[in-house]
Design a protein around this motif. Structure first.
Motif: not given
Lengths: 265, 172
Positions: A145, B60, B172
């Motif tokens: 991603k 992340y 995301h």
């Protein structure tokens, strides 16, 4: 080469590629051509260094299994941590591709380098989301991603430079002509990559190259840039043989741990 | 910070739902109005034979807030007198903005951050023409200034109606 050793070298390389490119990108922090790009490069560097942490942590664990002799005094631990691998290995022990270690140059050069790497990194991570190795699969599910945004960012800027002013076009084309010789190494498998491709753990680099090539053609066309002809290609990074630029970069990156071993804060 | 000593009484009697309620006080340090449960970072709480296992996942790979959130979870459990626990970090399945709860989305908006489009709309986002509403005035006459904003999970936008800049929580 055993599958475990191949897995160690593979995860180490994935970590090294991300760490070194992340460090190079972070050199723009406070020096970006515009504020938004300064922030973008810092964010991209953060993604890459985060991926490197995942890979290097795993590499240390894999190494402890196949090479217990690497551990101090034959104890069951401690294994080499992400920090040991990042800060306490010398230049010849880094096995990243040479493309990522080159100096950042001007912004056109940074963008061209990022683009050439991102266009390779995305199909590679996409393929790793179906790896038979659960850990590599998990890291890739996360990374894919992030890398999607990286490729989009570098592609947009490449088009802006290539299809921009005479000056920006010239600089982008020069960087492309100059960096092209470092793209061959991305797709030349070493023994570890061959062993893992056979085992269904990592993709065949020839397959990744097809997608890379299609992306490069598509974006260069839009950017009105000319794809350089394949000529002599640099290699050696995968074996620990680097350009003169990696050593000084590591010296800076590692200076704290080298000067004050084991320091924490 | 000094953690209080674990109390024998509370350890045996806790259940997963109580711990989840307890962890509601752990917030994202960058967006202090939203808890890690609403953010989708808290993936699960298991209690077996008095041992607590809390599972968290990063937004992340390089999220610098992750270590802080883990420390806060540990501190909160210790303060509640729970000594027998483990905080486990997993990468798979990968975190997605679809896991942000409805209350979390509302809190982001109230905080001045446009909540992420759902991933079904990600193609529209990647195509560069999503209808992102300004969190200040509600206008959809907005434009992206940069895909990368003040933190890894945000993009920078500007509202053409009220002229205010704002962050979008990236899909995301």
């Amino acid at each position: 080469m055993s599958e475990q050793e191949a897995l160690f070298r593979y995860t180490l390389r994935m970590g090294d590629n991300s760490l070194v490119l992340g460090h190079r990108n972070s050199e723009w922090c406070g020096h970006g051509p515009v504020l938004e790009e300064d922030i973008a490069q810092a964010n991209i560097a953060l993604d890459l260094i985060g991926q490197a942490r995942n890979y290097l942590t795993y590499a240390g664990e894999v190494e402890a299994k196949f090479r217990p002799s690497a551990l101090p005094t034959g104890q069951a631990g401690p294994l080499r941590t992400e920090d040991d691998l990042a800060y306490l290995r010398g230049e010849r022990e880094y096995i990243n591709v040479q493309l990522v270690e080159l100096p950042k140059g001007d912004y056109a050069r940074t963008i061209v380098r990022s683009f050439l790497f991102d266009a390779f990194h995305l199909p590679l991570q996409q393929a790793l989301t179906t790896s038979k190795d659960e850990r590599l699969k998990g890291i890739a599910e996360k990374a894919v991603k992030e890398v999607t945004y990286h490729l989009r960012h570098s592609s947009e800027w490449l088009v802006r430079f290539g299809d921009g002013t005479e000056e920006s076009h010239r600089r982008a084309q020069e960087a492309l002509d100059d960096l092209w010789r470092y793209t061959g190494e991305l797709f030349t498998p070493d023994e570890a990559e061959e062993v893992l491709a056979k085992a269904g753990i990592a993709p065949k680099l020839a397959d990744v190259k097809q997608e890379w090539s299609a992306t490069v053609d598509r974006v260069l066309k839009e950017a009105t840039l000319k794809r350089p002809a394949d000529g002599w290609m640099a290699s050696g990074g995968k074996k620990g043989i680097h350009t003169e630029h990696l050593g000084p970069m590591l010296a800076e990156m590692q200076t704290l741990q080298r000067s004050y071993p084991g320091v924490e804060w | 910070m000094k953690a209080s000593a674990p109390s024998e009484h509370s350890v045996g009697s806790v259940n997963a739902a109580e711990i989840e309620r307890l962890l509601e006080s752990v917030k994202d340090p960058e967006i202090p109005v939203i808890s890690i449960r609403e953010l989708g970072v808290l993936r699960g709480v298991k209690v077996e034979n008095g041992a607590v296992e809390v599972t968290i996942t990063p937004t992340y790979s390089g999220c610098p807030a992750m270590d802080f959130m883990r420390m806060e979870v540990e501190r909160t459990l210790k303060q509640a007198g729970i000594g027998n626990f483990q905080v486990k970090q997993v990468l798979s399945p990968a975190w997605t903005t679809d896991w942000i709860s409805d209350s979390g989305r509302k809190k982001l908006l109230d905080f001045g951050i446009a909540p992420p489009p759902h991933s079904a709309d990600i193609r529209a986002l990647k195509g560069g023409s999503p209808a992102i509403a300004c969190p200040h005035c509600g206008s959809t006459e907005t434009e992206m200034l940069s895909q990368f904003g003040s933190t890894a999970c945000k993009a920078l936008y500007r509202c053409k109606a009220c002229k205010e800049p704002f962050d979008l929580f990236k899909c995301h």
